[in-house]
Design an enzyme around this catalytic site. Structure first.
Site, short mmCIF file in Angstrom:
data_model
loop_
_atom_site.label_atom_id
_atom_site.label_comp_id
_atom_site.label_asym_id
_atom_site.label_seq_id
_atom_site.Cartn_x
_atom_site.Cartn_y
_atom_site.Cartn_z
NE ARG A 77 -3.39 2.46 2.44
CZ ARG A 77 -3.54 3.17 3.44
NH1 ARG A 77 -2.81 3.14 4.50
NH2 ARG A 77 -3.94 4.40 3.42
CG HIS A 121 -1.12 9.00 3.63
ND1 HIS A 121 -1.23 7.67 3.40
CD2 HIS A 121 -0.76 9.51 4.74
CE1 HIS A 121 -0.91 7.25 4.97
NE2 HIS A 121 -0.57 8.42 5.55
CD GLU A 166 -4.97 7.37 9.94
OE1 GLU A 166 -4.87 8.34 10.54
OE2 GLU A 166 -4.76 6.38 10.26
CG ASN A 293 -5.40 3.26 8.58
OD1 ASN A 293 -5.49 2.22 7.48
ND2 ASN A 293 -4.83 4.32 8.12
CE1 TYR A 295 -2.50 3.28 12.48
CE2 TYR A 295 -0.55 2.43 13.40
CZ TYR A 295 -1.02 3.17 12.25
OH TYR A 295 -0.23 3.35 11.02
CD GLU A 354 -1.80 3.87 7.98
OE1 GLU A 354 -1.36 4.26 9.05
OE2 GLU A 354 -1.97 4.59 6.94
C1 BGC Z 1 -1.29 7.38 9.20
C2 BGC Z 1 0.38 7.27 8.97
C3 BGC Z 1 1.18 7.64 10.25
C4 BGC Z 1 0.65 6.43 11.24
C5 BGC Z 1 1.56 6.49 12.52
C6 BGC Z 1 -1.72 6.74 10.64
O1 BGC Z 1 -2.53 7.74 11.22
O2 BGC Z 1 -1.97 7.12 8.30
O3 BGC Z 1 0.63 8.21 8.01
O4 BGC Z 1 2.62 7.69 9.90
O5 BGC Z 1 -0.58 6.50 11.51
O6 BGC Z 1 1.39 7.51 13.44
#
Ligand code: BGC
Length: 454
Positions: A77, A121, A166, A293, A295, A354
């Site tokens: 990606r 992006h 995002e 995405n 995290y 992501e």
């Molecule tokens: C973004 C990336 C960023 C990653 C880590 C995501 O929100 O798409 O560009 O590097 O998080 O912070």
């Protein structure tokens, strides 16, 4: 902990973005982006380091592909830089920019790695910022022109596209100012978010008009807010965080419009964007897949609320933490899958576009030793497996990121890569997690083959 058990059709990749890796900021006719301007302005980025060189992928994309090939990745990606293709944002095309992405795509395909390309992006051409940027409603047409160019030149060889990555980052740039272009006006920020959704709709239309094969979607991030207690104040804070962080986008894309709760708050703030007739129909243009995405989550505590929407978190005491200080909550991805189905009725294909973490102090002694990242990724893959068992159509996973790169306002201080980049030579050096990921993909590939044999 659920088991890691992904179906044979599941695919593995890594993700990057143009501004974070390419460098070549003014090479061969590229125009400046808002991130070039921001990075060249003192006090905006940690240590005042601009992204002029980044990982130099503009000159070294073959190194990136060689590494991906060595790891056995199925898919990559990446994003395209709008000002590399259209230096003024609209109008004149930069042939060297077209040639660069032609080469990247062809080299990926030769290596049997499927490109998955994001059009935007975060690196808006500075020339368009000079015309008002994302708060200007004309941006949807500027974006449509860019999208039409991209589909015309590359649409024959890329089978998965995303309109935007995002779009909340656009709020960070216009509403709060800690991202480029560094403006801080809440009304402009909300209008910019609304316009980003309109641009997305125009992008989907441009894709259909081009008749390109393949599919198009959008990439949204879900950092679900969890109230620390069930007090009304904590719940209200969690709802406001969810509304600002992701429901604004999901409500309009999949829910028929901004919710009454969002509208009421924006009216009260005086930040309701201008919504013209036809906007909602444009934003609701059907797309083919959802990119998520994920995290972690955010636990909010009204007693610690300092009024800034991004600083309301307080992790559960006694939670499970990574050595970088972030809570280890791999179930976040499962929660996100449930949320898009339960709250928005999404039952179509999903790609986890992501997921990743920064190195913590444990990597300081040996930057290639990143056991924490292995623990983190494994946990998320286990919860993706659980999501698939629960009926969610998750088709691929992209680890953020291929290599340590330019982490926006944090410059090079936050390292998300499965490969390190030698600051002197810019050589890519796989970390332990890269080798672990390679072995995991190889083991998965063996299950694909045995399925074929059977
Ligand atoms: C973004 C990336 C960023 C990653 C880590 C995501 O929100 O798409 O560009 O590097 O998080 O912070």
């Amino acid at each position: 902990m659920p088991s890691l058990d992904l179906p044979p059709h599941f695919r593995f990749g890594v993700a990057t973005s143009a501004f974070q890796i390419e460098g070549g900021w003014n090479a061969d006719g590229k125009g400046p982006s808002i991130w070039d301007t921001f990075g060249h302005t003192s006090g905006k980025v940690k240590d005042d380091v601009p992204g002029d060189v980044a990982c130099d992928s503009y000159h070294r994309h073959r190194d990136d592909i060689a590494l991906m090939n060595a790891l056995g990745l199925d898919t990559y990606r990446l994003s395209m830089s709008w000002p590399r293709l259209l230096p003024e944002g609209t109008g004149r095309v930069n042939p060297a920019g077209v040639a660069y992405y032609d080469q990247v795509i062809d080299d990926l395909l030769s290596a049997d790695i499927q490109p998955n390309v994001t059009l935007y992006h975060w690196d808006l051409p500075q020339a368009l910022e000079d015309r008002g940027g994302w708060p200007n409603r004309d941006v949807a047409e500027w974006y449509a022109e860019y999208a039409a160019l991209v589909f015309d030149r590359f649409g024959d060889r890329v089978n998965r596209w995303a309109t935007l990555n995002e779009p909340i980052a656009i709020w960070a740039g216009y509403g709060e100012g800690f991202f480029a272009p560094g403006r801080r006006d809440a009304a402009d920020g909300r209008q910019a978010m609304h316009n980003a959704l309109r641009a997305h709709g125009r992008g989907v239309q441009a894709f259909r008009a081009a008749g390109s094969p393949g599919e198009i979607g959008i990439v949204l991030d879900i950092w679900k807010r969890h109230p620390k207690t069930d007090s009304p104040a904590d719940i209200a804070l969690a709802n406001a965080g969810d509304d600002d962080g992701f429901r604004f986008f999901f409500d309009a894309l999949l829910g028929g419009g901004y919710s009454d709760r969002i509208r009421a708050r924006l009216e009260a703030d005086g930040t309701m964007p201008e919504i013209a007739d036809g906007d909602q129909a444009l934003i609701s243009e059907p797309f083919d897949y959802l990119g998520l995405n994920v995290y972690s989550r955010v636990v909010v505590d009204s007693e610690k609320n300092d009024g800034t929407k991004w600083a309301q978190s307080d992790p559960f005491p006694g939670g499970n933490f990574l050595d970088n200080g972030q809570e280890y909550y791999p179930r976040a991805v499962f929660d996100a899958l449930e949320l898009v189905r339960d709250d928005y009725g999404w039952s179509g294909p999903i790609h986890i576009t992501e997921n990743g973490m920064t190195d913590g102090p444990a990597s300081a002694a040996d930057p290639l030793d990143d056991d924490e990242r292995i623990r983190y990724v494994r946990g998320f893959l286990e919860w993706i497996s659980e999501g698939i068992r629960a009926g969610h159509d998750v088709r691929s996973y992209y680890l953020w990121s291929l290599m340590d790169n330019y982490e926006w306002s944090a410059g090079f201080s936050a390292k998300f890569g499965i490969a390190a980049v030698d600051p002197a030579t810019l050589d890519r050096i796989p970390k332990k997690s890269a080798l672990w990921y390679r072995d995991l993909i190889a083991a998965h590939r063996a299950t694909r083959t045995s399925q074929l044999v059977r």
